[in-house]
Design a protein around this motif. Structure first.
Motif, short mmCIF file in Angstrom:
data_model
loop_
_atom_site.label_atom_id
_atom_site.label_comp_id
_atom_site.label_asym_id
_atom_site.label_seq_id
_atom_site.Cartn_x
_atom_site.Cartn_y
_atom_site.Cartn_z
N SER A 106 0.90 -1.23 -0.43
CA SER A 106 0.38 0.23 0.04
C SER A 106 0.79 1.57 -0.04
N TRP A 141 -14.79 -3.07 -4.10
CA TRP A 141 -14.45 -1.85 -3.33
C TRP A 141 -15.88 -1.55 -2.60
N ASN A 183 -17.39 2.02 -0.55
CA ASN A 183 -16.99 2.97 0.02
C ASN A 183 -18.05 3.46 0.75
N LYS A 207 -13.16 2.92 11.90
CA LYS A 207 -11.50 2.59 11.62
C LYS A 207 -11.22 1.18 12.94
N LEU A 267 -13.10 -1.54 11.14
CA LEU A 267 -12.57 -2.04 9.70
C LEU A 267 -11.55 -2.98 10.22
N ILE A 274 -6.74 1.95 0.99
CA ILE A 274 -7.71 2.41 2.34
C ILE A 274 -7.34 4.03 2.46
N VAL A 309 -15.22 6.88 3.52
CA VAL A 309 -14.03 5.90 3.61
C VAL A 309 -14.03 4.95 2.73
N VAL A 364 -11.96 1.90 0.73
CA VAL A 364 -12.16 0.63 0.63
C VAL A 364 -12.41 0.01 -0.24
N GLN A 377 -10.37 -2.18 -2.48
CA GLN A 377 -9.37 -3.94 -2.75
C GLN A 377 -9.51 -4.54 -3.81
N GLN A 396 -17.39 -7.98 3.47
CA GLN A 396 -17.58 -6.29 3.15
C GLN A 396 -19.40 -6.13 3.94
#
Length: 522
Positions: free
Chosen positions: A276, A371, A373, A385, A388, A401, A432, A434, A436, A455
């Motif tokens: 990342s 993904w 959002n 957070k 997550l 992220i 946020v 994510v 992925q 998810q």
């Protein structure tokens, strides 16, 4: 107008409409153009997510807005079938939102790109661009820069259509300052679900205007938009600062968005692992010497990065380096972990394109993108957070992220976009993302299924416990969509019955299944 058919049901329907429609919109089947049974319909069943593959019965490649209006008028006037229609832009949906199973997909990029720049004159004048809905934002940028202008609000990735992002919201690091892209629209030209071509704004046909912006393609197809422009800077000072504490990270982000007269862009991301860190630096041309200790698999350590930018208009009275120094003195980043670089405005806005090209070279672009959002209230960002981080494995997470603050007062509550419902007066909320990736070579069908189920469970928990709302989201049922819209569901459903009473548009979203289930919620 070019029609590409896959099955005889829609073919027969259109032929019957040709003969039976009292409006005689379509004079001859020959007007549909050449047939292609495989390639185009296959493309219309694909999107960036590579998760859902709904094949349409036909694809319309319009050559004008009239083609779209004729199609929807004919379908709306007919009681022969409940054929559905989706407008498809650049195909960057995640869960098949622009697909139409056994329906018709309208390829918006087939429309000729029309663009006219209007540069302000006089002290109180405003600059704007009139642009067709199928144009890409990168095309808008290139053309407006010829006049020293640019839109005020962007998405991170510019190879998306104007109509596509305006149907959602359109957010990036400028959103805290100018609001989402939908807050920067002066006027729209819309083809409604009934095939009516309507010009609308905040003062003319305002209900349709507010409905379509953030309306997920449910009320009409955007064929033209009038977008606000501002003076474009010559250069951008692009800065990254690293943190090892989440509270300090968010505190500094909120500090930056409280200085809109100085700061022009604010984003941030979680640094989970080496991948990342390096992948997010592809577009950043500066040398980053950050070499963190990520701990062990059993006891991982994560970091955070704030990314902000200051526009450099090359003005004699403004020293951009002094401005950045004044801002950074107020921040609490890790010692010596601040990096800056000067880039052209165009290159800054093109930064994600560099990451795309890198992933394409590695064969990692056309993979599954599950993904997620979400918009998160400030009061719940720490809990979000923590949830997550409990749900992912930092050691092997592939992707990025994003996390950065937005300001609620930059959004127009009359528009269809949904934000978290909070009782406090706090204007800050967070987005946020994510983002992925799941490579089919290492993540098979079962792996992807489990990831999506996980998810979905996480998103539901964040919604129920924190009040988070999905952005660009996919809900498993109309009942879940009602929960997503909350107290705004009644308004959304009434607008649907007003502008698309036959429920033709946007079937891929899965919001409405049929008129009975929709009307029962009114």
């Amino acid at each position: 107008m070019e029609f590409i058919f896959l099955c005889s049901r829609v073919n027969v329907l259109i032929l019957l409409l040709t003969v039976c429609s009292p409006y005689k919109f379509i004079q001859s089947p020959m007007e549909f153009g050449p047939l292609n049974l495989l390639q185009t319909t296959h493309e219309a069943s694909l999107d960036f997510g590579r998760i859902v593959f709904n094949t349409p019965s036909a694809v319309l490649k319009p050559q004008s807005k009239t083609d779209i209006a004729l199609l929807l008028s004919s379908l709306s006037a007919s009681s022969l079938s409940r054929v559905t229609v989706s407008a498809r832009g650049a195909g960057h949906s995640i869960h098949g939102q622009a697909q139409a199973l056994d329906g018709i997909v309208v390829e918006m990029e087939s429309l000729p790109v029309e663009m006219e720049i209007h540069k302000r004159e006089g002290k109180d004048g405003i600059s704007f661009v009139d642009v067709s809905g199928g144009a890409l934002w990168i095309e808008v940028l290139k053309e407006s820069l010829k006049f020293g202008l640019a839109p005020r609000s962007w998405t991170d990735y510019l190879y998306l259509t104007v109509g596509g992002t305006l149907s959602n919201a359109g957010i990036s690091g400028q959103t805290f300052k100018f609001g989402p892209q939908i807050s920067n629209v002066l006027q729209l030209e819309i083809v409604t679900g009934q095939g009516e071509l309507v010009t609308c704004s905040r003062t003319e046909n305002s209900e349709l205007f507010y409905s379509v912006l953030g309306g997920l393609g449910q009320f009409g197809i955007i064929t033209k938009a009038r977008i606000l422009l501002q003076d474009a800077p010559e250069k951008v000072k692009w800065i990254r600062a690293f943190y090892d504490d989440f509270d300090t990270f968010t505190k500094d982000q909120e500090l930056l968005v409280s200085m809109p007269d100085l700061v022009d862009y604010v984003e941030g991301f979680i640094v989970l692992n080496e991948q990342s860190l390096h992948s997010s630096s592809v577009g950043f041309p500066g040398n980053i010497g950050f070499t963190p200790d990520f701990g062990t698999r059993e006891k991982p350590k994560v970091y955070y990065c704030i990314e902000f930018a200051v526009h450099d208009y090359q003005l004699e009275h403004m020293n951009i380096d002094e401005v950045v120094r004044d801002i950074s003195r107020q921040m609490s980043y890790m010692q010596s972990q601040l990096y800056s670089v000067d880039v052209s405005y165009f290159d800054f806005l093109e930064r994600v394109r560099m990451e795309e090209l890198s992933l394409r070279r590695q064969g990692l672009w056309d993979v599954h993108h599950p993904w997620l959002n979400m918009f998160v209230p400030k009061s719940g960002i720490v809990e979000f957070k923590d949830l997550l981080m409990e749900s992912i494995s930092p050691d092997d997470f592939m992707g990025l992220i994003l996390i950065y603050p937005l300001l609620r007062d930059k959004w127009d509550g009359n528009m269809s976009a949904v934000l978290p419902e909070v009782g406090s007066t706090d204007q800050v909320m967070y987005v946020v993302g994510v983002l992925q990736s799941a490579n089919p070579d290492t993540c098979n069908h079962r792996c992807l299924h489990d990831l999506l189920q996980h998810q979905r469970s996480f998103a539901q928990t964040a919604h129920d416990q924190i009040g988070a709302k999905q952005y660009l989201g996919h809900q498993p049922s109309p009942l879940h969509w009602r929960s997503h819209f909350g107290r705004r569901w009644g308004q959304f459903a009434r607008r649907k019955s007003q502008f698309d009473p036959n429920y033709i548009l946007g079937p891929g979203q899965g919001i409405f299944t049929n008129p009975h289930s929709a009307s029962s919620a009114l």
